[in-house]
Motif scaffolding. Structure first.
Motif, PDB file in Angstrom:
ATOM      1  N   GLN A  41       0.825  -1.204   0.000  1.00 55.31           N
ATOM      2  CA  GLN A  41       0.000   0.000   0.000  1.00 55.31           C
ATOM      3  C   GLN A  41       0.860   1.256   0.000  1.00 55.31           C
ATOM      4  N   VAL A  42       0.441   2.226  -0.798  1.00 57.66           N
ATOM      5  CA  VAL A  42       1.198   3.473  -0.968  1.00 57.66           C
ATOM      6  C   VAL A  42       0.784   4.492   0.092  1.00 57.66           C
ATOM      7  N   ARG A  43       1.774   5.145   0.680  1.00 60.12           N
ATOM      8  CA  ARG A  43       1.540   6.180   1.678  1.00 60.12           C
ATOM      9  C   ARG A  43       2.499   7.357   1.433  1.00 60.12           C
ATOM     10  N   ASP A  44       2.129   8.524   1.941  1.00 59.36           N
ATOM     11  CA  ASP A  44       3.014   9.704   2.000  1.00 59.36           C
ATOM     12  C   ASP A  44       3.633  10.052   0.646  1.00 59.36           C
ATOM     13  N   LEU A  45       2.798  10.103  -0.364  1.00 64.89           N
ATOM     14  CA  LEU A  45       3.287  10.385  -1.720  1.00 64.89           C
ATOM     15  C   LEU A  45       3.553  11.882  -1.892  1.00 64.89           C
ATOM     16  N   LYS A  46       4.749  12.199  -2.335  1.00 64.48           N
ATOM     17  CA  LYS A  46       5.141  13.588  -2.574  1.00 64.48           C
ATOM     18  C   LYS A  46       5.936  13.666  -3.870  1.00 64.48           C
ATOM     19  N   ALA A  47       5.739  14.754  -4.614  1.00 64.76           N
ATOM     20  CA  ALA A  47       6.491  14.951  -5.851  1.00 64.76           C
ATOM     21  C   ALA A  47       6.681  16.441  -6.086  1.00 64.76           C
ATOM     22  N   LYS A  48       7.771  16.779  -6.728  1.00 61.48           N
ATOM     23  CA  LYS A  48       8.042  18.194  -7.001  1.00 61.48           C
ATOM     24  C   LYS A  48       9.039  18.323  -8.141  1.00 61.48           C
ATOM     25  N   THR A  49       9.069  19.513  -8.718  1.00 63.01           N
ATOM     26  CA  THR A  49      10.087  19.846  -9.713  1.00 63.01           C
ATOM     27  C   THR A  49      11.040  20.866  -9.097  1.00 63.01           C
ATOM     28  N   LEU A  50      12.307  20.647  -9.279  1.00 66.52           N
ATOM     29  CA  LEU A  50      13.335  21.582  -8.837  1.00 66.52           C
ATOM     30  C   LEU A  50      13.767  22.386 -10.055  1.00 66.52           C
ATOM     31  N   ILE A  51      13.404  23.652 -10.085  1.00 64.17           N
ATOM     32  CA  ILE A  51      13.589  24.497 -11.253  1.00 64.17           C
ATOM     33  C   ILE A  51      14.881  25.308 -11.100  1.00 64.17           C
ATOM     34  N   TRP A  52      15.758  25.156 -12.074  1.00 58.21           N
ATOM     35  CA  TRP A  52      17.044  25.854 -12.030  1.00 58.21           C
ATOM     36  C   TRP A  52      16.844  27.317 -12.410  1.00 58.21           C
ATOM     37  N   ASP A  53      17.176  28.171 -11.470  1.00 54.88           N
ATOM     38  CA  ASP A  53      16.956  29.600 -11.690  1.00 54.88           C
ATOM     39  C   ASP A  53      18.006  30.397 -10.931  1.00 54.88           C
ATOM     40  N   LYS A  54      18.813  31.120 -11.685  1.00 54.31           N
ATOM     41  CA  LYS A  54      19.836  31.983 -11.088  1.00 54.31           C
ATOM     42  C   LYS A  54      20.753  31.216 -10.138  1.00 54.31           C
ATOM     43  N   ASN A  55      21.300  30.138 -10.685  1.00 58.38           N
ATOM     44  CA  ASN A  55      22.318  29.343  -9.987  1.00 58.38           C
ATOM     45  C   ASN A  55      21.803  28.615  -8.752  1.00 58.38           C
ATOM     46  N   PHE A  57      18.188  25.995  -7.257  1.00 58.59           N
ATOM     47  CA  PHE A  57      16.940  25.319  -7.563  1.00 58.59           C
ATOM     48  C   PHE A  57      15.804  25.883  -6.717  1.00 58.59           C
ATOM     49  N   LYS A  58      14.669  26.136  -7.378  1.00 58.49           N
ATOM     50  CA  LYS A  58      13.449  26.515  -6.681  1.00 58.49           C
ATOM     51  C   LYS A  58      12.463  25.364  -6.756  1.00 58.49           C
ATOM     52  N   GLU A  59      11.723  25.122  -5.691  1.00 55.98           N
ATOM     53  CA  GLU A  59      10.806  23.986  -5.624  1.00 55.98           C
ATOM     54  C   GLU A  59       9.404  24.366  -6.085  1.00 55.98           C
ATOM     55  N   MET A  60       8.823  23.485  -6.911  1.00 56.47           N
ATOM     56  CA  MET A  60       7.423  23.618  -7.305  1.00 56.47           C
ATOM     57  C   MET A  60       6.768  22.254  -7.099  1.00 56.47           C
ATOM     58  N   HIS A  61       5.843  22.166  -6.141  1.00 54.33           N
ATOM     59  CA  HIS A  61       5.292  20.884  -5.723  1.00 54.33           C
ATOM     60  C   HIS A  61       4.108  20.458  -6.588  1.00 54.33           C
ATOM     61  N   VAL A  62       3.969  19.145  -6.740  1.00 51.42           N
ATOM     62  CA  VAL A  62       2.780  18.569  -7.361  1.00 51.42           C
ATOM     63  C   VAL A  62       1.640  18.675  -6.349  1.00 51.42           C
ATOM     64  N   THR A  63       0.504  19.174  -6.806  1.00 47.99           N
ATOM     65  CA  THR A  63      -0.617  19.389  -5.883  1.00 47.99           C
ATOM     66  C   THR A  63      -1.769  18.415  -6.102  1.00 47.99           C
ATOM     67  N   GLU A  64      -1.750  17.669  -7.197  1.00 45.85           N
ATOM     68  CA  GLU A  64      -2.887  16.776  -7.492  1.00 45.85           C
ATOM     69  C   GLU A  64      -2.387  15.380  -7.865  1.00 45.85           C
ATOM     70  N   PHE A  65      -2.865  14.379  -7.156  1.00 42.80           N
ATOM     71  CA  PHE A  65      -2.587  12.977  -7.448  1.00 42.80           C
ATOM     72  C   PHE A  65      -3.916  12.272  -7.703  1.00 42.80           C
ATOM     73  N   LYS A  66      -4.061  11.653  -8.852  1.00 42.62           N
ATOM     74  CA  LYS A  66      -5.305  10.981  -9.212  1.00 42.62           C
ATOM     75  C   LYS A  66      -5.161   9.482  -8.983  1.00 42.62           C
ATOM     76  N   LYS A  67      -6.029   8.936  -8.160  1.00 45.56           N
ATOM     77  CA  LYS A  67      -5.992   7.508  -7.865  1.00 45.56           C
ATOM     78  C   LYS A  67      -7.054   6.782  -8.684  1.00 45.56           C
ATOM     79  N   LYS A  68      -6.665   5.671  -9.285  1.00 46.15           N
ATOM     80  CA  LYS A  68      -7.633   4.848 -10.022  1.00 46.15           C
ATOM     81  C   LYS A  68      -7.178   3.397 -10.004  1.00 46.15           C
ATOM     82  N   ASN A  69      -8.118   2.499 -10.256  1.00 51.51           N
ATOM     83  CA  ASN A  69      -7.778   1.081 -10.345  1.00 51.51           C
ATOM     84  C   ASN A  69      -6.863   0.850 -11.530  1.00 51.51           C
ATOM     85  N   ASP A  70      -5.864   0.042 -11.312  1.00 50.58           N
ATOM     86  CA  ASP A  70      -4.893  -0.265 -12.362  1.00 50.58           C
ATOM     87  C   ASP A  70      -5.355  -1.522 -13.089  1.00 50.58           C
TER      88      ASP A  70
END
Length: 595
Positions: A41-55, A57-70
């Motif tokens: 079972q999946v728990r504590d799912l987190k994802a983000k993009t680290l954007i390179w800007d002016k030497n 990284f800035k963080e931009m987090h994923v805000t939506e996770f869609k769950k469906k039957n596989d």
């Protein structure tokens, strides 16, 4: 992490992935998907993009996770699911970061770890954190080059097992490759036992533990049988002369009357339904069909046994890895009085009695003899002589085309695979398959008519009688005609690139193909040249060609065979050595000259 809590094991895994995007096709990796199921079972799912800007990284987090039957196309229902999501602002120079935890509900289902990926890996590691009270069994598989480094150490009262690698190249996607576990470096690890205040607890200390657990799934089945099921068995028994007839007829009844429907939900993915329930519903998955066969045969007074087996997707053996990693399938086994083993897999609709389904050839079967006793038996790999295709044609030259009639027969696995394609309601689909099966000469082959015989009779060869035409197949130069009687050129110039190919090659079955072609010599012509006979007896591929002539016809005979299920890279040179004379023989043409 494998920890002891309240005298039982608590297991979870923390996964982290960090990807640096360096190429233009980075959009292909802008989406993510994480999989889970009842047991993991999946728990504590987190994802983000680290954007390179002016030497930095800035963080931009994923805000939506869609769950469906596989949902898999081949499974009616299962309990697996996935979370899908999109990384924001994925572009060159940026990084995507993913982390989550999985809870593993049963220690027996500990997954291994595959190191390679379809993208290059700068660094990857697989670490197990546990205590001295937990005894592990572990092995590194398919790492002849020593790319995986191992170390074991203690820290803070815990024991750590760590496997790591660096700078692994991207894995290639190559045609006809077996499952990754056959050739990619990976870790197998499982819990053998652990110590508690009450004493040692065995988990998978030996095959005895695995079988003891599996037996709990079937020991309470079929306590009572419905009047419907009992009546069916009585009719089968009354129409059968011998015990082997009873087994055959029960097997065929299940094939014909029970629809295979894959169903996986928690423990229901492991425990079959009672035979009477499956008989009533007329559908079930592999374990349901296996249990129904066992139930019916025992009602008929014949001993049959629940049997666990892995398909050829899994490379492991019970004798080496006594864990659920070994198997993913269930069948029934009948052992005759003369100790002949019959592996009964009713999920394969068209497989004849006495032939195991092709996907379990060469695999170890765990046969449950009773509550405490079992036997491990190797399912045979079926010899090429049992899987035969015969094609016989008579042809004549008509204008600028070849016109002919022929008959093809399929036996063994060619019949089984052919029957799936031929047993359809749409005539156009059937004709397309027949054309692919017997098509010859060139892409100007046209199938005029065909008649099928014994497609659904498992104990007879399937026969296809047909008429055809091939346009612009032969050449006329002056007063000579050039005709190549190798109408089927299987594996022509099919050389393996030894410098590029890395993975083994797999096929469904070994087979032989016998061809007979007679050419009616046109009026006013005589034989100017017959190619020499040719032959090669390779371990993997072989052939033999023969040409003979009479006053009015030329006869060409060819015997061809493929003799492997899994071809390893160290066999590629042998394959190429056989393909060379075969391809040379395919180039030969007969020459007819005007009298």
């Amino acid at each position: 992490s494998i920890l002891i809590k309240n005298d039982s094991l608590e297991i979870f895994a923390d996964l982290l992935e960090d990807m640096l995007h360096l190429k233009e096709q980075t959009d292909a990796y802008s989406t993510g998907r994480v999989y889970g199921s009842h047991f993991i079972q999946v728990r504590d799912l987190k994802a983000k993009t680290l954007i390179w800007d002016k030497n930095k990284f800035k963080e931009m987090h994923v805000t939506e996770f869609k769950k469906k039957n596989d949902q898999d196309d081949g499974i009616f229902y299962d309990d697996s699911y996935n979370y899908s999501f999109n990384f924001p602002s994925v572009s060159l120079g940026n990084r995507t970061h993913l982390q989550y935890r999985t809870l593993i509900k049963d220690a027996r289902f500990m997954p291994g770890y595959i190191f390679t990926s379809y993208i290059p890996q700068g660094k990857c590691s697989y670490t197990i954190k546990t205590t001295k009270e937990v005894e592990l069994v572990y092995d590194v598989v398919n790492d002849s080059k020593g790319t995986i480094k191992f170390r074991k150490y203690e820290k803070g009262g815990f024991v750590f097992y760590e496997w790591s690698s660096a700078d692994l190249p991207a894995r290639k996607n190559e045609d006809d490759s077996p499952s990754l576990r056959y050739f990619t470096p990976h870790i197998i690890c499982y819990v053998k036992s652990y110590d508690t205040k009450k004493g040692k607890v065995n988990v998978l200390s030996s095959l005895d533990d695995l079988y003891s657990w599996y037996n709990t799934f079937v020991k309470d089945l079929n306590k009572e049988s419905s009047p419907e099921l009992t009546g069916i068995v009585n009719k089968i028994k009354a129409s059968s002369k011998t015990e082997i007839d009873i087994v055959r007829n029960v097997f065929y009844w299940v094939q014909e009357n029970i629809q295979y429907v894959a169903f996986e939900q928690g423990m229901r993915g492991l425990i079959p339904h009672n035979g009477s329930y499956i008989c009533e519903k007329r559908y079930g998955d592999c374990k349901d069909m296996a249990n129904l066969i066992v139930n019916m045969l025992k009602l008929a007074g014949v001993n049959a046994y629940h049997t666990w087996v892995g398909t050829r997707d899994l490379p492991y053996k019970y004798s080496k890895v006594p864990t659920p990693l070994v198997d993913n399938h269930m069948i029934a086994t009948y052992i005759s009085s003369d100790k002949q083993y019959y592996f009964l897999d009713a999920t394969s609709d068209h497989t004849p009695f006495g032939l195991p389904s092709s996907m379990i050839q060469g695999k170890e079967a765990l046969i449950g003899l009773d509550g405490t006793h079992y036997e491990v038996k190797m399912i045979p790999e079926i010899a090429k002589e049992k899987n035969v295709m015969v094609d016989s044609v008579s042809i004549r030259l008509d204008g600028n085309q070849i016109v002919g009639s022929g008959s093809s027969s399929l036996d063994g696995y060619p019949k089984v695979f052919g029957s799936y394609a031929l047993d359809r309601s749409e005539k156009d689909d059937i004709k397309r398959y027949v054309t692919r099966l017997i098509g010859k000469g060139s892409n100007k082959f046209y199938l005029d008519n065909y008649v099928l015989s014994d497609v659904n009779d498992r104990d007879k060869r399937t026969v296809i009688d047909y008429t055809f035409r091939i346009g612009d197949y032969f050449q006329k130069i002056g007063d000579e005609l050039y005709v190549n009687l190798n109408l089927n050129k299987e594996h022509y110039n099919d050389f393996i690139n030894l410098a590029l190919r890395e993975s083994p090659k797999e096929r469904d079955y070994r087979y032989e193909k016998l061809e007979y072609c007679e050419l009616i010599i046109p009026d006013g012509y005589m034989v100017e040249y017959l190619p020499p006979n040719a032959k090669a007896d390779g371990d993997l591929l072989g052939f033999e060609t023969q040409y003979t002539s009479t006053n009015d016809k030329i006869v060409f005979r060819k015997k061809f065979y493929i003799n492997y299920l899994l071809m390893q890279p160290n066999q590629f040179e042998h394959w190429n050595a056989s393909v060379k004379p075969l391809s040379e023989a395919y180039k030969e043409s007969i020459i007819l000259k005007k009298k």
